[in-house]
Scaffold this active site. Structure first.
Site, PDB file in Angstrom:
ATOM      1  CB  SER A  45      41.674  33.868  48.069  1.00  0.00           C
ATOM      2  OG  SER A  45      41.826  35.036  47.327  1.00  0.00           O
ATOM      3  CD  GLU A  57      31.185  37.398  36.614  1.00  0.00           C
ATOM      4  OE1 GLU A  57      32.312  37.363  37.155  1.00  0.00           O
ATOM      5  OE2 GLU A  57      30.913  36.773  35.568  1.00  0.00           O
ATOM      6  CD  GLU A  63      45.514  41.408  44.389  1.00  0.00           C
ATOM      7  OE1 GLU A  63      44.846  41.689  45.397  1.00  0.00           O
ATOM      8  OE2 GLU A  63      45.581  40.280  43.900  1.00  0.00           O
ATOM      9  CD  GLN A  95      46.864  39.536  47.891  1.00  0.00           C
ATOM     10  OE1 GLN A  95      47.293  39.250  46.782  1.00  0.00           O
ATOM     11  NE2 GLN A  95      45.839  40.331  48.068  1.00  0.00           N
TER      12      GLN A  95
HETATM   13  C1  LIG Z   1      46.020  34.324  38.610  1.00  0.00           C
HETATM   14  C2  LIG Z   1      45.462  34.445  40.024  1.00  0.00           C
HETATM   15  C3  LIG Z   1      46.288  34.874  41.078  1.00  0.00           C
HETATM   16  C4  LIG Z   1      45.796  34.960  42.385  1.00  0.00           C
HETATM   17  N1  LIG Z   1      46.650  35.291  43.401  1.00  0.00           N
HETATM   18  C5  LIG Z   1      46.183  35.340  44.676  1.00  0.00           C
HETATM   19  C6  LIG Z   1      47.076  35.575  45.780  1.00  0.00           C
HETATM   20  O1  LIG Z   1      48.301  35.684  45.614  1.00  0.00           O
HETATM   21  N2  LIG Z   1      46.563  35.652  47.049  1.00  0.00           N
HETATM   22  C7  LIG Z   1      45.225  35.496  47.287  1.00  0.00           C
HETATM   23  O2  LIG Z   1      44.835  35.586  48.466  1.00  0.00           O
HETATM   24  N3  LIG Z   1      44.353  35.227  46.276  1.00  0.00           N
HETATM   25  C8  LIG Z   1      44.797  35.139  44.978  1.00  0.00           C
HETATM   26  N4  LIG Z   1      43.929  34.841  43.932  1.00  0.00           N
HETATM   27  C9  LIG Z   1      42.513  34.577  44.239  1.00  0.00           C
HETATM   28  C10 LIG Z   1      41.528  35.628  43.697  1.00  0.00           C
HETATM   29  O3  LIG Z   1      41.630  36.823  44.437  1.00  0.00           O
HETATM   30  C11 LIG Z   1      40.116  35.014  43.757  1.00  0.00           C
HETATM   31  O4  LIG Z   1      40.103  33.890  42.890  1.00  0.00           O
HETATM   32  C12 LIG Z   1      39.054  36.006  43.328  1.00  0.00           C
HETATM   33  O5  LIG Z   1      38.903  37.038  44.273  1.00  0.00           O
HETATM   34  C13 LIG Z   1      37.680  35.328  43.122  1.00  0.00           C
HETATM   35  O6  LIG Z   1      37.331  34.595  44.238  1.00  0.00           O
HETATM   36  P1  LIG Z   1      36.856  33.070  44.102  1.00  0.00           P
HETATM   37  O7  LIG Z   1      37.820  32.360  43.214  1.00  0.00           O
HETATM   38  O8  LIG Z   1      36.623  32.548  45.470  1.00  0.00           O
HETATM   39  O9  LIG Z   1      35.475  33.126  43.291  1.00  0.00           O
HETATM   40  P2  LIG Z   1      34.051  33.412  43.937  1.00  0.00           P
HETATM   41  O10 LIG Z   1      34.092  34.653  44.764  1.00  0.00           O
HETATM   42  O11 LIG Z   1      33.543  32.170  44.586  1.00  0.00           O
HETATM   43  O12 LIG Z   1      33.180  33.720  42.647  1.00  0.00           O
HETATM   44  C14 LIG Z   1      32.563  32.670  41.854  1.00  0.00           C
HETATM   45  C15 LIG Z   1      31.749  33.349  40.759  1.00  0.00           C
HETATM   46  O13 LIG Z   1      30.673  34.118  41.357  1.00  0.00           O
HETATM   47  C16 LIG Z   1      30.694  35.455  40.909  1.00  0.00           C
HETATM   48  N5  LIG Z   1      30.265  36.374  41.980  1.00  0.00           N
HETATM   49  C17 LIG Z   1      30.695  36.352  43.272  1.00  0.00           C
HETATM   50  N6  LIG Z   1      30.104  37.363  43.970  1.00  0.00           N
HETATM   51  C18 LIG Z   1      29.337  38.056  43.093  1.00  0.00           C
HETATM   52  C19 LIG Z   1      28.489  39.212  43.202  1.00  0.00           C
HETATM   53  N7  LIG Z   1      28.359  39.865  44.360  1.00  0.00           N
HETATM   54  N8  LIG Z   1      27.875  39.631  42.083  1.00  0.00           N
HETATM   55  C20 LIG Z   1      27.997  38.973  40.895  1.00  0.00           C
HETATM   56  N9  LIG Z   1      28.779  37.853  40.731  1.00  0.00           N
HETATM   57  C21 LIG Z   1      29.430  37.407  41.814  1.00  0.00           C
HETATM   58  C22 LIG Z   1      32.167  35.704  40.553  1.00  0.00           C
HETATM   59  O14 LIG Z   1      32.317  36.778  39.663  1.00  0.00           O
HETATM   60  C23 LIG Z   1      32.557  34.361  39.931  1.00  0.00           C
HETATM   61  O15 LIG Z   1      32.162  34.306  38.598  1.00  0.00           O
HETATM   62  C24 LIG Z   1      44.418  34.690  42.629  1.00  0.00           C
HETATM   63  C25 LIG Z   1      43.576  34.268  41.569  1.00  0.00           C
HETATM   64  C26 LIG Z   1      44.089  34.113  40.280  1.00  0.00           C
HETATM   65  C27 LIG Z   1      43.166  33.617  39.177  1.00  0.00           C
END
Ligand SMILES: Cc1cc2nc3c(=O)[nH]c(=O)nc-3n(C[C@H](O)[C@H](O)[C@H](O)COP(=O)(O)OP(=O)(O)OC[C@H]3O[C@@H](n4cnc5c(N)ncnc54)[C@H](O)[C@@H]3O)c2cc1C
Length: 415
Positions: free
Chosen positions: A112, A382, A230, A109
């Site tokens: 991100s 969140e 998912e 996938q």
């Molecule tokens: C084990 C694991 C497997 C994964 N596998 C995949 C994969 O196969 N393919 C893929 O594409 N992605 C994958 N991911 C990525 C995952 O989808 C993202 O890490 C997740 O969506 C969070 O995005 P970010 O890490 O960019 O955090 P951010 O979006 O940058 O968030 C940072 C912080 O801000 C907070 N925040 C953000 N927006 C808001 C809001 N509107 N209100 C309140 N708080 C907010 C969040 O809760 C978090 O605490 C995986 C992640 C993990 C941990």
């Protein structure tokens, strides 16, 4: 008899003459798929039997109980297939569904990005129609956190194709061939020692004409389908079944490979099952702090399980999904954190040690380091609370000031 009971009887009759453990895994899965038993809930025209969704687990359990190999696990069956079923063209369905069901191709996938996770619609990987070859696309940008991308054959890719419309309206959903010069997957080593994810760099990578799922600029709707699946997807982390026969040997090899990135997933869920045995084995069960933390974790886990069971029972009765569905993911995070606190109370400072002399052979340290992932993967806590606030409690939507202006004009952090 119900439709599902009839199907179970028919499957058992069929297996008596069709199952042959000496077939290759692919030969057996083709036979299973041709008879409609690999994907019994899919429509007949796509190789299914049109059975109700509730029949899926019964058919899978019947295959296991009989001792026959079932379809593969992983992103292919849990995310790619349902997305193609709902939005794929006839050509894409005919091309990609059969080898996904037999396990001949695997998927990852590619959603991100370094600057787009929770705000997925803010992604900036760019896809443009190639001027050289009619209908071919070229894509450049960076993805991250992509589980299994280093060995997948195809990626489920969302990229920006229109910068002059609001962010949700300029995205397109593609099938990206991963094995090509413009795609580089670099594994990321995690704090817990595993390397499940990758950064994926796309540099003028090619996407053949027709490899768009849904409409050009209509990818957000398609992505929502993948995301909904998912949240429900689960992959087993238990050791593969070992049985006699070529098909089983090859299935065990496949499962080892597919499950490798998920080996630490039980630890990220907190391992509530280890708390009582460890408290007893270490003689820490009479410590007042340990007792408080342990009872808190176990009661949270039981309550979460009962809530999930209530939701499953309601689904079985055909009732619409209630708030339980939205609470489940958040409950897993709360349980994992409470279990981590209880493990820390039991093991004390030695919880941080890894290696042979450490508590539970390093498992406790792996729990401590892995638990944060559960409240991020598949949507953060969140974001989950925002969903509950809006959809369950009826509060106004999370303000999104950038959702109505052209994406080109949205201020971006250029870091
Ligand atoms: C084990 C694991 C497997 C994964 N596998 C995949 C994969 O196969 N393919 C893929 O594409 N992605 C994958 N991911 C990525 C995952 O989808 C993202 O890490 C997740 O969506 C969070 O995005 P970010 O890490 O960019 O955090 P951010 O979006 O940058 O968030 C940072 C912080 O801000 C907070 N925040 C953000 N927006 C808001 C809001 N509107 N209100 C309140 N708080 C907010 C969040 O809760 C978090 O605490 C995986 C992640 C993990 C941990």
């Amino acid at each position: 008899m119900t439709e599902t009971e009839d199907a179970r009887t028919a499957l058992l009759d069929w297996l008596k003459y069709a199952w042959d453990p000496e077939l290759s895994l692919v030969q057996w899965r083709r036979r299973l798929a041709e008879a409609g038993w690999a994907t019994p809930t899919w429509p007949a025209r796509l190789g299914g039997r049109g059975l109700p969704a509730s029949a899926a687990s019964v058919i899978a359990a019947t295959l296991a109980e009989f001792g026959a190999v079932g379809p593969p696990e992983g992103v292919g069956m849990s995310l790619a297939a349902p997305t193609l079923l709902e939005h794929g063209s006839d050509e894409l369905q005919a091309r990609f569904l059969p080898p996904t069901v037999t396990g001949e191709i695997t998927w990852c996938q590619l959603f991100s990005e370094p600057g787009a996770g929770s705000d997925l619609a803010g992604l900036t990987t760019k896809a443009e129609l190639s001027g050289l070859s009619h209908g071919e696309w070229r894509v450049s940008g960076q993805k991250v956190w992509n589980t299994s991308a280093h060995h997948a054959d195809y990626g489920l890719l969302v990229a920006r194709t229109n910068w002059d419309v609001p962010k949700h309206h300029g995205l397109t959903y593609f099938v990206l061939p991963m094995k090509q010069p413009g795609v580089e997957a670099r594994p990321l080593r995690q704090a817990n020692g595993h390397a499940s994810f990758n950064e994926v760099f796309l540099d003028d990578a090619r996407i053949p004409a027709g490899f768009v799922i849904g409409d050009v600029d209509g990818g957000w709707r398609v992505a929502l389908t993948t995301l909904a699946h998912e949240r429900r997807a689960a992959i087993s982390s238990s050791p593969p079944v070992q049985r006699e026969g070529r098909a089983w040997r090859e299935a065990a090899q496949e499962a080892l490979h597919l499950r490798a990135p998920y080996r630490w997933y039980p630890q990220r869920a907190g391992r509530v099952d280890l708390l009582m045995p460890l408290a007893i084995a270490t003689g820490r069960g009479d410590d007042p702090h340990v007792r408080q933390e342990l009872a808190r974790a176990v009661t949270l886990a039981w309550t979460a399980r009962w809530t999930a069971e209530r939701a499953a029972a309601a689904r079985k009765l055909g009732k619409p999904p209630g708030p339980e569905g939205s609470l489940g993911k958040l409950a897993s995070s709360n349980v994992a954190r409470a279990a981590r606190a209880a493990h820390l109370a039991i093991a004390g400072p030695s919880a941080l040690l890894a290696g042979a002399d450490s508590p539970a052979d390093g498992l406790i340290a792996e729990i401590i380091l892995s638990v944060p992932a559960i409240s991020i993967a598949g949507g953060t806590d969140e974001i989950q609370r925002n969903i509950i606030a809006e959809r369950v409690l009826g509060l106004p939507k999370d303000p999104a000031l950038d959702a109505s202006i052209p994406f080109r004009d949205v201020p971006k952090n250029r870091g």
